[in-house]
Write an enzyme that holds these catalytic residues in place. Structure first.
Site, PDB file in Angstrom:
ATOM      1  CB  SER A  25      -0.894  -0.001   1.248  1.00 61.56           C
ATOM      2  OG  SER A  25      -1.495   1.260   1.450  1.00 61.56           O
ATOM      3  CE1 TYR A  78      -3.872  -1.946   5.020  1.00 66.11           C
ATOM      4  CE2 TYR A  78      -3.224   0.300   4.472  1.00 66.11           C
ATOM      5  CZ  TYR A  78      -3.573  -0.978   4.077  1.00 66.11           C
ATOM      6  OH  TYR A  78      -3.612  -1.285   2.738  1.00 66.11           O
TER       7      TYR A  78
END
Length: 229
Positions: A131, A144
């Site tokens: 990501s 995250y």
């Protein structure tokens, strides 16, 4: 015919990758968290084979999968599954941290270790779908981002360790992509959602397969993807 194992094929980028492999007539193995999801995946991708193990319980992955028929060789292992919960550092519970790290980091490490013999046999390719948060940690996504920073480290160590065995490793860093996770995060942040401002999962899947299709004498170690104009 290539042999490929994909996690997270139920939606988003994982489903797009599975669809692309299916269209190319590849042998497809899909990891499902339970038997119900396995049936759903086989219905959606009828030529696929399924394995059942819950990434949220990484300590049980090896025992679960060693009791199932595994591919003897793999051309690629694609880690696409992931979870994200928003919240400030002072708000996130230990359970949220543990669940996020389990699915996004520990499970990929465990699954890769288990399948290394098949990857070495096929001189295969491991792809970690990371990501943008794996390069720059935004506010309210600390758990995250930490899991994705860790995934980057896992990929780099694995690449160095497996070079002698001919196993290639690529990390893909997609920016905002039109997935259910992205919709949910926009809702949690109270932001308007415009699908057209995001990359499509199919576009990300095409980039992933481009990395896999490179000649054997080159490795795309890191692939940054951002929405276009």
């Amino acid at each position: 015919m290539g042999v490929h194992l994909v996690t997270g094929a139920g939606s988003g980028i994982g489903a797009a990758v599975a669809a692309l492999f299916t269209a190319r007539g590849q042998e497809l193995w899909l990891l499902a968290r339970d038997e119900v999801r396995a049936r759903e995946l086989r219905a959606r991708f009828p030529r696929s084979r399924t394995l059942v193990a819950d990434l949220a319980v990484p300590g049980a992955i090896r025992a679960r999968l060693e009791g199932q028929a595994l591919p003897g060789r793999l051309d690629s292992l694609l880690h696409v599954a992931g979870v994200a919960e928003s919240g400030r550092v002072g708000e996130l519970s230990a359970q949220t941290w543990q669940e996020t790290l389990a699915v996004n980091l520990i499970a990929p490490a465990e699954l890769t270790g288990l399948l290394l013999p098949a990857l070495r046999e096929g001189r295969g390719h491991v792809v970690f779908v990371n990501s943008g948060a794996g390069m720059h940690a935004p506010p309210r996504l600390s758990a995250y981002a930490a899991s994705k920073f860790g995934l980057k480290a896992l990929a780099e160590s694995l690449r160095a360790e497996e070079y002698e065995h001919g196993v290639r490793v690529t990390t893909v860093y997609p920016g905002e992509t039109d997935t259910p996770m992205q919709v949910r995060l926009h809702e949690q942040f109270g932001l308007p959602y415009a699908p057209e401002a995001h990359m499509s999962p199919a576009s990300v899947a095409a980039a992933v397969v481009t990395a896999l299709d490179l000649p054997r004498d080159v490795t795309m170690s890191d692939l940054m993807l951002r929405p276009g104009c």
